[in-house]
Scaffold this motif. Structure first.
Motif, short mmCIF file in Angstrom:
data_model
loop_
_atom_site.label_atom_id
_atom_site.label_comp_id
_atom_site.label_asym_id
_atom_site.label_seq_id
_atom_site.Cartn_x
_atom_site.Cartn_y
_atom_site.Cartn_z
N UNK A 147 0.85 -1.19 -0.02
CA UNK A 147 -0.19 0.12 -0.16
C UNK A 147 0.57 1.11 -0.14
N UNK A 148 2.00 1.03 0.64
CA UNK A 148 2.80 2.37 0.65
C UNK A 148 3.39 2.42 -0.60
N UNK A 149 3.84 1.70 -1.23
CA UNK A 149 4.40 1.71 -2.68
C UNK A 149 3.30 2.30 -3.68
N UNK A 150 2.29 1.80 -3.34
CA UNK A 150 1.35 2.44 -4.48
C UNK A 150 0.84 3.72 -4.12
N UNK A 151 0.75 4.21 -2.80
CA UNK A 151 0.47 5.60 -2.37
C UNK A 151 1.65 6.40 -2.85
N UNK A 152 2.72 6.03 -2.71
CA UNK A 152 3.94 6.81 -3.14
C UNK A 152 3.77 7.03 -4.65
N UNK A 153 3.59 6.09 -5.68
CA UNK A 153 3.55 6.09 -6.95
C UNK A 153 2.58 6.95 -7.45
N UNK A 154 1.30 6.91 -6.39
CA UNK A 154 0.22 7.70 -7.20
C UNK A 154 0.39 9.12 -6.88
N UNK A 345 -4.04 7.52 -10.10
CA UNK A 345 -4.50 6.29 -9.11
C UNK A 345 -4.30 5.19 -9.88
N UNK A 346 -4.44 5.19 -11.11
CA UNK A 346 -4.35 3.70 -11.84
C UNK A 346 -2.77 3.62 -12.22
N UNK A 347 -2.27 4.37 -12.69
CA UNK A 347 -0.98 4.56 -13.23
C UNK A 347 -0.01 4.33 -11.96
N UNK A 348 -0.17 5.07 -10.94
CA UNK A 348 0.32 4.99 -9.50
C UNK A 348 0.46 3.46 -9.03
N UNK A 349 -0.98 2.86 -9.27
CA UNK A 349 -1.39 1.52 -8.71
C UNK A 349 -0.33 0.47 -9.43
N UNK A 350 -0.26 0.62 -10.71
CA UNK A 350 0.41 -0.40 -11.49
C UNK A 350 1.87 -0.41 -11.24
N UNK A 351 2.52 1.02 -10.96
CA UNK A 351 3.73 1.13 -10.61
C UNK A 351 4.20 0.40 -9.21
N UNK A 352 3.26 0.63 -8.26
CA UNK A 352 3.33 0.34 -7.08
C UNK A 352 3.41 -1.27 -6.93
N UNK B 179 6.98 -11.25 -16.61
CA UNK B 179 6.10 -10.90 -17.75
C UNK B 179 5.28 -9.74 -17.63
N UNK B 180 4.61 -9.75 -16.39
CA UNK B 180 3.79 -9.01 -15.79
C UNK B 180 4.39 -7.81 -15.14
N UNK B 181 5.63 -7.28 -15.43
CA UNK B 181 6.31 -6.37 -14.84
C UNK B 181 6.16 -5.24 -15.96
N UNK B 182 5.43 -4.03 -15.51
CA UNK B 182 5.14 -3.00 -16.52
C UNK B 182 5.82 -2.00 -16.75
N UNK B 183 7.11 -1.92 -15.92
CA UNK B 183 7.78 -0.59 -15.78
C UNK B 183 9.07 -0.75 -16.80
N UNK B 184 9.26 -1.84 -17.33
CA UNK B 184 10.49 -1.97 -18.34
C UNK B 184 9.90 -2.50 -19.46
N UNK B 185 10.48 -2.23 -20.71
CA UNK B 185 10.23 -2.84 -21.86
C UNK B 185 10.73 -4.24 -22.10
N UNK B 186 10.02 -5.02 -22.66
CA UNK B 186 10.48 -6.36 -22.91
C UNK B 186 11.83 -6.40 -23.84
N UNK B 187 12.97 -5.99 -23.68
CA UNK B 187 14.21 -6.05 -24.54
C UNK B 187 15.23 -6.69 -23.82
N UNK B 188 16.28 -7.35 -24.69
CA UNK B 188 17.35 -8.14 -23.98
C UNK B 188 17.21 -9.20 -23.09
N UNK B 189 17.80 -9.27 -21.95
CA UNK B 189 17.74 -10.61 -21.16
C UNK B 189 16.53 -10.63 -20.55
N UNK B 190 15.86 -9.38 -20.23
CA UNK B 190 14.54 -9.12 -19.37
C UNK B 190 13.55 -9.73 -20.50
N UNK B 191 13.66 -9.20 -21.75
CA UNK B 191 12.69 -9.56 -22.56
C UNK B 191 12.50 -11.14 -22.95
N UNK B 192 13.93 -11.71 -22.85
CA UNK B 192 14.02 -12.99 -22.90
C UNK B 192 13.10 -14.17 -21.80
#
Lengths: 392, 236, 290
Positions: A147-154, A345-352, B179-192
């Motif tokens: 929850x901390x991560x999510x709030x921070x990222x929001x 809220x949504x983008x921050x949640x995904x990041x968190x 695969x479900x990590x959205x903060x980094x594009x799927x490239x290189x070793x990570x993409x593999x």
């Protein structure tokens, strides 16, 4: 198991009538009663030192009876039993929260003579607000982190745009709307069978808002048959609001967002019928789906519609992958919803959540390494961590 | 006689719905309408008698003869216990939900909705963390080399087998998470790694698909059995 | 596209191209025949029992005689072909062990499915002498709306969650409910489920919170989602679909609908596998040509 239960009273009766000399046992000692911690209430923990006559040769103690009363001088009634050898019991019958109780233990000997302990109490059973068991403490630690991560990222997302990787199905959403407009055929949007509290349904609402805004702009017909009554009312609000935002409230047709039936297979029968009769150019299946996923997607495929699906029900994904043109797998649905809405809220949640996943993966790797070292090289690694994670 | 009529009707409706696999037709439409109508009516009755009456009106005291309903309790003691207050609050929230029918004060219905969404989200958060995160992480921390002993001596084949199982499991979990990590594009070793993750997912989907085929066949077998045995008496 | 050579054998590329575009109704017809024809014959086939199925049977078998068991019926008639045979065989095994059974349903039609399964089990001549009595040996507390919240609430107090039973009696007045307060008063929990609310929620809100021991019967569609719970020990046994029912009937020595339908199931699967293989060949041959 049954026999002793039947024999018990018979033995008592026999001994009561025929025993010539009864020698009452020594009562249990140091009886203590405390409200059971970490419970919903109505329970009291009793502990005692057993009667020394449990092991005597003649007529030993064969069991204990738990007695309770609302006052020390009122009549004590039996509320439970414990077998010989027991030194504790949780009394839970007939105890009400917020009322004081007194307890005593009656030790029964083989010859049916008995002796009562001193009275313990008063104890007032009550429910606990917090469960302090380690299993729950771990959950609290996780929750605080995630929850901390999510709030921070929001917060962060509110200040600047955060990066979310491109997801294949997202572009298809706009393409699907464009295709329907070109062909002059409607778009069918299904929010799944989940209720309004499920994350997948909430993500579907977000995409529905986006789709409705576009269909309002392009004057394409949008059909939303709903399964769940509350979801239906929310869908109505969303579509109506989107048409209003797009400056075309007059284009909103209330009859196109409708409730079908709250029963799985009749719902499928109805939606299948709509697909074949209305021939929508594009079908969206976003939300929570169950056994109906394949039936819907198969019929849509047969009707020649472009199909875009997304659900967090991994099992149902397989059918969507087979029968649909684009699929948003599991969490991609939530990411897509965040990507499209750009709401902090949504983008921050995904990041968190991404941060949470890093910790999850990190802990798993540490765990695997620690087990490997422990079991093969006998090197004890991350003792505290193992205690925390493995409950060892 | 009534039994035969209902069997014939059931047989006809089964065939009517099945006719959809040939193509959409008036008989299917007819059966579909009956299905939806009967189902809606059935659920209305079911929810009215099994939920609305015992959970709402009985507990308030408008129907039924509960001695601890809110009204009965109030008549007896002149006050309400906490349980009865809870029931009344729930009733009020339910009434607020119906405000949607009145366009001018329809916004009121959002409050009970917020209550439902909030409380279920809280309830589920704990459940998901405990059951699907904590316990599952604990159970997937496995040794990548798992020596197996048969009669006290190391069995190489069994050890390799078990170790491979563990490696696939741990590898599947980690690459799936990537695969479900959205903060980094799927490239290189990570993409593999993400690509391996999606393969794992596809294998899972394949297995799920197979099991569903089995499930659907089971439903069809039961219907065919009904048609041939119960209706047409062709099977002994 | 070139014209097929008239002198070429019939199984030439032309055949595969046509096959790739085969009318699905032909596949439906084959599957229908594959399912229907075996019903006319008695097909005997070995039914290997999976570890999950064996564990399901064994955990009931290990219960002390007279144990109190809670059964939740979370499905409706569309899933009954898969789950009803499991439920019937489970009731029979439990009655053989003289267990006391309390049934509930979190799906509106669940308790009705339970009534049917109970009726079938009670007709078994083995239980004639036992004089099984409603309210004493078994009880049906009916349906309760509220999904996982009901499971959560039962952990605090079952009688206030189900104030009256399926027949309208006060739950507290049933002899079987004497001394029952929450999950701790049950020796075992069994769940039959075909979706939400179902096994997943039972594991989350009952097993993990109260420490109760539970086994489950699932539809085949739903089972893969719950296998991890068996692996982790949160479920003590798991039956998946009609195959699971047949396994259970085999290991329990109570042949029923599960086993009798397995012939149709196997033939239909062969038909599906055949079409998948032919379809793939057709796909690759046609793609190469195009």
């Amino acid at each position: 198991m049954r026999k002793p239960l039947i024999l018990f009273p018979l033995v008592f009766l026999f001994l009561f009538v025929f025993a010539s000399a009864q020698t009452p046992p020594t009562p249990v000692d140091s009886l203590q009663a405390v409200d059971t911690p970490d419970d919903a209430g109505g329970q009291v923990d009793l502990t005692w030192k057993p009667s020394p006559d449990e092991g005597r040769a003649v007529s030993p103690v064969i069991g204990y009876q738990i007695l309770a009363a609302p006052a020390a001088d009122s009549t004590f009634v039996p509320i439970g039993t414990a077998s010989a050898g027991a030194t504790s019991v949780t009394a839970k019958d007939r105890l009400e929260n917020g009322r004081p109780y007194y307890f005593k233990i009656r030790a029964y000997a083989m010859d049916s003579s008995y002796a009562e302990s001193e009275v313990a109490g008063p104890v007032v059973p009550k429910g606990s607000w917090w469960n302090t068991k380690p299993a729950y403490l771990r959950i609290v630690i996780w929750m605080v982190f995630v929850v901390g991560f999510i709030l921070y990222n929001i917060r962060k997302a509110g200040k600047k745009e955060l990066y979310i990787r491109p997801i294949a199905g997202i572009d298809a959403i706009d393409e699907g709307i464009g295709r329907a407009t070109e062909m002059g055929r409607p778009i069918l949007f299904i929010c799944g069978l989940g209720d309004a509290a499920q994350a997948a349904t909430l993500a579907a609402f977000s995409v529905l808002g986006r789709v409705a805004q576009k269909t309002a702009q392009y004057q394409t017909r949008l059909i939303v048959p709903c399964y769940e009554p509350i979801v239906f009312t929310i869908c109505q609000d969303i579509v109506k609001g989107a048409y209003l935002n797009a400056g075309r409230p007059e284009a909103y047709n209330e009859k196109d967002v409708f409730f079908v039936v709250y029963d799985q297979f009749p719902y499928v029968a109805a939606v299948n019928g709509i697909m074949l009769r209305e021939k929508p150019a594009t079908n969206f299946y976003l939300g929570q789906f169950y056994a109906e996923s394949l039936m819907l997607a198969e019929t849509g495929f047969e009707a020649g519609s472009i199909q875009i699906a997304g659900t967090d029900q991994l099992i149902q994904m397989s059918f969507f992958i087979v029968a649909c043109d684009f699929t948003l797998i599991g969490e991609e649905l939530f990411a897509a919803s965040a990507y499209l809405s750009k709401e902090p809220e949504q983008v921050g949640s995904i990041k968190g959540q991404d941060w949470g996943k890093v910790i999850f993966a990190g802990l798993s790797i540490l765990g695997v390494v620690s087990v490997l070292l422990d079991e093969n090289l006998r090197v004890h690694f991350f003792g505290f961590f193992r205690k925390l994670m493995l409950n060892e | 006689m009534p039994g035969m009529v209902s069997l014939t009707l059931a047989g006809f409706l089964t065939l009517g719905i099945m006719s959809f696999v040939y193509k959409d037709n008036p008989i299917y439409k007819f059966c579909e309408s009956i299905f939806i109508g009967v189902s809606a009516g059935y659920y209305f009755v079911l929810i009215f008698y099994q939920s609305l009456l015992p959970q709402l009106t009985d507990k308030i005291g408008l129907t039924g003869a509960l001695t601890d309903s809110a009204l009965a309790y109030y008549r007896q003691s002149g006050s309400l216990a906490s349980v009865q207050w809870f029931n009344l609050i729930a009733a009020v929230l339910g009434m607020m939900m119906l405000m949607r029918l009145l366009p001018k004060i329809g916004w009121i219905s959002r409050w009970p909705l917020a209550f439902v969404i909030g409380s279920i989200a809280g309830l589920k958060l704990i459940g998901e963390l405990q059951t699907n995160i904590m316990t599952q992480i604990q159970k997937s921390i496995l040794p990548l080399w798992a020596p197996q002993y048969v009669d006290g001596s190391l069995s190489l084949a069994a050890s390799i087998g078990q170790s491979l199982t563990n490696i696939v499991l741990v590898g599947g979990i980690l690459t799936g998470v990537i695969y479900f990590f959205f903060s980094k594009e799927h490239k290189g070793v990570f993409g593999g790694a993400a690509r391996v993750g999606i393969w794992f997912l596809m294998v899972t989907f394949g297995a799920a698909f197979g099991l569903t085929v089995m499930s659907r066949m089971s439903l069809l077998i039961a219907r065919i059995d009904f048609l041939l045995r119960d209706w047409l008496h062709l099977l002994g | 596209m070139s014209q097929p050579n008239p002198s070429a054998p019939t199984l030439g590329p032309g055949f595969w191209e046509k096959f790739a575009l085969l009318d699905r109704r032909i596949i439906f017809a084959f599957i229908f025949l594959g399912l229907a024809l075996p019903l006319f014959y008695t097909i005997r086939q070995p039914i290997p029992v999976s570890p999950e199925g064996r564990a399901y049977y064994q955990s009931i078998e290990n219960l002390p005689a007279g144990s109190k068991v809670l059964l939740s019926f979370d499905y409706d008639p569309p899933s009954s072909p898969e789950l009803q045979p499991m439920a019937e065989a489970t009731f029979k095994q439990l009655f053989t062990k003289n267990c006391k059974l309390v049934v509930i349903g979190l799906w509106p039609q669940g308790p009705q499915q339970a009534e049917q399964a109970l009726a079938t089990a009670l007709r078994d001549p083995r239980f004639k002498d036992k004089k099984l009595e409603y309210g004493v040996n078994y009880a049906n507390l009916g349906y309760m709306a509220g999904n996982e919240i009901v499971i959560q609430k039962m952990n605090a107090d079952i009688i206030s969650t189900f104030p009256s039973d399926y027949k309208g009696n006060a739950t507290a007045s049933l002899p079987i409910m004497r001394g029952v307060r929450n999950y701790k008063n049950f020796d075992f929990i069994i769940n039959f489920s075909s979706g939400f609310v179902g096994t997943r929620e039972w594991v989350q809100f009952c097993v993990d919170r109260s420490g109760a021991k539970m086994i489950a019967g699932n539809t085949a569609v739903q089972a893969p989602e719950n296998y991890p719970y068996f692996r982790s020990g949160q479920l003590k046994g798991l039956l998946a679909g009609m195959k699971g029912a047949a396994e259970y009937e085999t290991v329990a020595g109570q042949p029923g609908k599960g086993i009798s339908f397995m012939g149709s199931q196997s033939v239909a699967h062969l038909v599906v596998i055949l079409f998948v293989i032919l379809g793939n060949i057709a796909y690759f041959v046609s793609r190469r040509k195009w």
